[in-house]
Design a protein around this motif. Structure first.
Motif, mmCIF file in Angstrom:
data_model
loop_
_atom_site.group_PDB
_atom_site.id
_atom_site.type_symbol
_atom_site.label_atom_id
_atom_site.label_comp_id
_atom_site.label_asym_id
_atom_site.label_seq_id
_atom_site.Cartn_x
_atom_site.Cartn_y
_atom_site.Cartn_z
ATOM 1 N N ILE A 53 0.847 -1.195 0.122
ATOM 2 C CA ILE A 53 0.046 0.128 -0.006
ATOM 3 C C ILE A 53 0.816 1.239 -0.013
ATOM 4 C CG2 ILE A 53 -1.758 1.331 1.419
ATOM 5 C CD1 ILE A 53 -2.711 -1.679 2.338
ATOM 6 N N GLU A 54 1.047 1.902 -1.207
ATOM 7 C CA GLU A 54 1.733 2.910 -1.362
ATOM 8 C C GLU A 54 1.278 3.561 -2.538
ATOM 9 O OE1 GLU A 54 5.761 1.236 -2.338
ATOM 10 O OE2 GLU A 54 5.123 1.137 -4.238
ATOM 11 N N PRO A 55 1.635 4.993 -2.712
ATOM 12 C CA PRO A 55 1.038 6.075 -3.531
ATOM 13 C C PRO A 55 1.014 5.408 -4.977
ATOM 14 C CG PRO A 55 2.140 7.335 -2.319
ATOM 15 C CD PRO A 55 2.637 5.731 -1.868
ATOM 16 N N ARG A 56 1.949 4.905 -5.504
ATOM 17 C CA ARG A 56 2.050 4.401 -6.731
ATOM 18 C C ARG A 56 1.054 3.249 -6.966
ATOM 19 N NH1 ARG A 56 5.045 -0.381 -9.182
ATOM 20 N NH2 ARG A 56 6.161 -0.680 -7.222
ATOM 21 N N LYS A 57 0.410 2.567 -6.054
ATOM 22 C CA LYS A 57 -0.505 1.545 -6.459
ATOM 23 C C LYS A 57 -2.124 2.251 -6.560
ATOM 24 C CE LYS A 57 2.650 -1.420 -6.230
ATOM 25 N NZ LYS A 57 2.906 -2.347 -7.141
ATOM 26 N N ASP A 90 -0.725 6.245 5.104
ATOM 27 C CA ASP A 90 -1.737 6.749 6.150
ATOM 28 C C ASP A 90 -2.694 7.328 5.477
ATOM 29 O OD1 ASP A 90 0.180 6.120 8.167
ATOM 30 O OD2 ASP A 90 0.754 8.164 8.697
ATOM 31 N N GLU A 91 -2.694 7.887 4.151
ATOM 32 C CA GLU A 91 -3.921 8.580 3.564
ATOM 33 C C GLU A 91 -4.913 7.538 3.278
ATOM 34 O OE1 GLU A 91 -4.804 10.432 -1.014
ATOM 35 O OE2 GLU A 91 -2.953 10.070 -0.341
ATOM 36 N N VAL A 92 -4.423 6.472 2.667
ATOM 37 C CA VAL A 92 -5.374 5.241 2.489
ATOM 38 C C VAL A 92 -6.156 4.939 3.789
ATOM 39 C CG1 VAL A 92 -5.650 2.700 1.917
ATOM 40 C CG2 VAL A 92 -3.953 4.316 0.746
ATOM 41 N N PHE A 93 -5.509 4.686 5.034
ATOM 42 C CA PHE A 93 -6.501 4.185 6.086
ATOM 43 C C PHE A 93 -7.336 5.268 6.709
ATOM 44 C CE2 PHE A 93 -2.894 1.577 5.803
ATOM 45 C CZ PHE A 93 -3.284 0.276 6.204
ATOM 46 N N ALA A 94 -6.835 6.589 6.442
ATOM 47 C CA ALA A 94 -7.731 7.752 6.782
ATOM 48 C C ALA A 94 -8.979 7.923 5.772
ATOM 49 C CB ALA A 94 -6.754 8.905 6.857
ATOM 50 N N LEU A 95 -8.831 7.559 4.536
ATOM 51 C CA LEU A 95 -9.788 7.791 3.464
ATOM 52 C C LEU A 95 -10.801 6.684 3.759
ATOM 53 C CD1 LEU A 95 -10.837 8.999 1.165
ATOM 54 C CD2 LEU A 95 -9.415 7.376 -0.515
ATOM 55 N N VAL A 96 -10.576 5.415 4.271
ATOM 56 C CA VAL A 96 -11.413 4.481 4.624
ATOM 57 C C VAL A 96 -12.512 5.065 5.616
ATOM 58 C CG1 VAL A 96 -11.866 2.143 5.917
ATOM 59 C CG2 VAL A 96 -9.952 2.498 3.986
ATOM 60 N N ASP A 97 -11.734 5.564 6.832
ATOM 61 C CA ASP A 97 -12.494 6.335 7.808
ATOM 62 C C ASP A 97 -13.161 7.283 7.332
ATOM 63 O OD1 ASP A 97 -11.497 4.614 9.500
ATOM 64 O OD2 ASP A 97 -10.064 5.941 10.250
ATOM 65 N N LYS A 98 -12.885 8.249 6.223
ATOM 66 C CA LYS A 98 -13.430 9.425 5.854
ATOM 67 C C LYS A 98 -14.767 8.823 5.098
ATOM 68 C CE LYS A 98 -13.011 13.505 2.899
ATOM 69 N NZ LYS A 98 -12.053 14.276 2.219
#
Length: 221
Positions: A53-57, A90-98
């Protein structure tokens, strides 16, 4: 990329492809699929993503498309993301919550090759919306298991999957949501993609990789 970035003569470049490990295949016995569902807490119907899980993906686009799938099509399917946390994740996990997807998205963490075999076979579809790949082994492994695949129309991915997968522009949230819904809802399309995927995966092998690499050494010796 080598030609564009380094100015190397194209005639001096030979492309040798990777291949999926032979262990990745359709399973006749459903027990391994049920075992991985139980251990990872997954329902019968789920969409699969496998990678660090990184930006490129491009996981945020996948999450946005999945949210749209739930809102517009009322799909009961869940989303499973297999892979370790990479940089700027971290953005990915925060987006799941958002997006309010905590109950529908499952982060599996590191997944062993044996568990991947079960997950590929159990998944309704593998979605790989990466911005860039040097090859794209995950979609090829999934196709070798008879799993329908959706990938980005960028970098090496179209070259690897051929006409066996659905291709979507990596920033097109609407297009990705529609592509996923098509695979989930169209049995004829799903069957066609499974057959084409198996055929496409068989065109790659590590034996061919070794032979073509050896031929380069012989040509240069």
């Amino acid at each position: 990329d080598i030609v564009r970035l380094t100015g190397a003569p194209e005639h001096k470049i030979t492309v040798v492809y990777e291949a999926a490990h032979p262990m990745y295949r359709p399973l006749e016995d459903d027990r391994l699929c049920q075992d991985v569902r139980n251990r990872f807490g997954l329902p019968d119907d789920f969409i699969l993503f496998v990678s660090t899980i990184e930006p490129r993906k491009n996981v945020p686009t996948l999450l946005a498309a999945y949210k749209q799938l739930l809102d517009n099509y009322r799909s009961p399917v869940n989303l499973a993301l297999g892979g370790e946390r990479g940089w700027l994740s971290d953005e990915v996990f925060a987006l799941v919550d958002k997006l309010g997807l905590q109950e529908r998205v499952r982060f599996l963490g590191h997944v062993s090759p044996e568990d991947l075999l079960g997950l590929y076979n159990a998944a309704r579809v593998l979605v790989h919306p990466a911005f860039y790949e040097g090859f794209g082994l995950t979609p090829l492994e999934a196709m070798a298991c008879g799993t329908p695949v959706i990938v980005s129309n960028t970098s090496s991915l179209p070259e690897v999957v051929g006409d066996a997968a659905l291709l979507v522009e990596p920033t097109d949230v609407d297009g990705l949501a529609v592509a996923i819904w098509r695979v989930l809802s169209d049995a004829a399309l799903r069957k066609q993609m499974m057959q084409k995927g198996l055929q496409r995966a068989r065109s790659f092998s590590w034996e061919k990789t070794a032979q073509e690499t050896l031929e380069i050494y012989r040509r240069l010796a």
